[in-house]
Design a protein around this motif. Structure first.
Motif, PDB file in Angstrom:
ATOM      1  N   CYS A 102      69.589  43.946  67.796  1.00  0.00           N
ATOM      2  CA  CYS A 102      69.148  45.213  67.216  1.00  0.00           C
ATOM      3  C   CYS A 102      70.368  46.139  67.110  1.00  0.00           C
ATOM      4  N   ASN A 104      70.477  49.184  67.292  1.00  0.00           N
ATOM      5  CA  ASN A 104      70.405  50.328  68.199  1.00  0.00           C
ATOM      6  C   ASN A 104      70.527  49.937  69.667  1.00  0.00           C
ATOM      7  N   CYS A 105      69.701  48.995  70.129  1.00  0.00           N
ATOM      8  CA  CYS A 105      69.688  48.696  71.568  1.00  0.00           C
ATOM      9  C   CYS A 105      70.390  47.374  71.915  1.00  0.00           C
ATOM     10  N   ARG A 109      65.528  40.850  69.583  1.00  0.00           N
ATOM     11  CA  ARG A 109      64.077  40.791  69.384  1.00  0.00           C
ATOM     12  C   ARG A 109      63.756  40.272  67.998  1.00  0.00           C
ATOM     13  N   CYS A 117      65.173  46.791  66.061  1.00  0.00           N
ATOM     14  CA  CYS A 117      63.991  46.102  66.568  1.00  0.00           C
ATOM     15  C   CYS A 117      62.778  47.023  66.454  1.00  0.00           C
ATOM     16  N   CYS A 120      62.710  50.105  68.741  1.00  0.00           N
ATOM     17  CA  CYS A 120      63.625  51.180  68.374  1.00  0.00           C
ATOM     18  C   CYS A 120      63.134  51.906  67.122  1.00  0.00           C
TER      19      CYS A 120
HETATM   20 ZN   LIG Z   1      66.306  47.997  69.571  1.00  0.00          ZN
END
Ligand SMILES: [Zn+2]
Ligand code: SF4
Length: 132
Positions: A102, A104-105, A109, A117, A120
């Motif tokens: 992902c 962002n994180c 996933r 994901c 997020c």
């Molecule tokens: Zn994420």
């Protein structure tokens, strides 16, 4: 030949010689989570990351291995089949192509939108609502 003179992937490990407990956080929240992130930052520049991760998945190791915590490896196992990481090359393809991180994180996933994901995406939508 002495066994310990045979070179292995561990000789190339970025964490080689690390005598701290950095890679073995005692929990998952607060300071332990910060510690895990620090360990993962070392893994991120490790030349044998996928070999290490494969060994940890196969051996049910504990601690941060191959850039993942126990829980992250457990989650990865839950959403994949063993055949998807049968070899180190398979594992690399799984994490770089099939389940890319992902944006962002960084979690691998399944559900994705805009490179993020599902969790997020939901979080950012909620944040937008609060801001509006
Ligand atoms: Zn994420
Ligand atoms: S991936 Fe991380 S834990 Fe594994 S050998 Fe490299 S630095 Fe060490």
């Amino acid at each position: 030949v002495q066994k310990n003179l045979i070179p292995t992937w561990r000789d190339e490990a970025a964490c080689l010689g690390d005598l701290s407990n950095l890679f073995f956080p005692a929990g998952e929240t607060g300071q332990h989570a910060v510690q895990a992130e620090q360990a993962k930052a070392v893994c991120a520049r490790c030349p044998v990351l996928y070999t290490c991760l494969k060994a940890a998945l196969d051996g049910n190791e504990s601690g941060v291995w191959g850039g993942m915590t126990d829980r992250e490896r457990h989650n990865l196992k839950n959403k994949t089949t063993r055949a998807q990481y049968a070899t180190v090359a398979d594992l690399r393809e799984l994490l770089e192509v099939t389940l890319p991180p992902c944006a962002n994180c960084g979690q691998h996933r399944k559900e994705k939108a805009d490179g993020m994901c599902a969790s997020c995406v939901t979080e950012s939508k909620n944040a937008e609502k609060v801001a509006a």
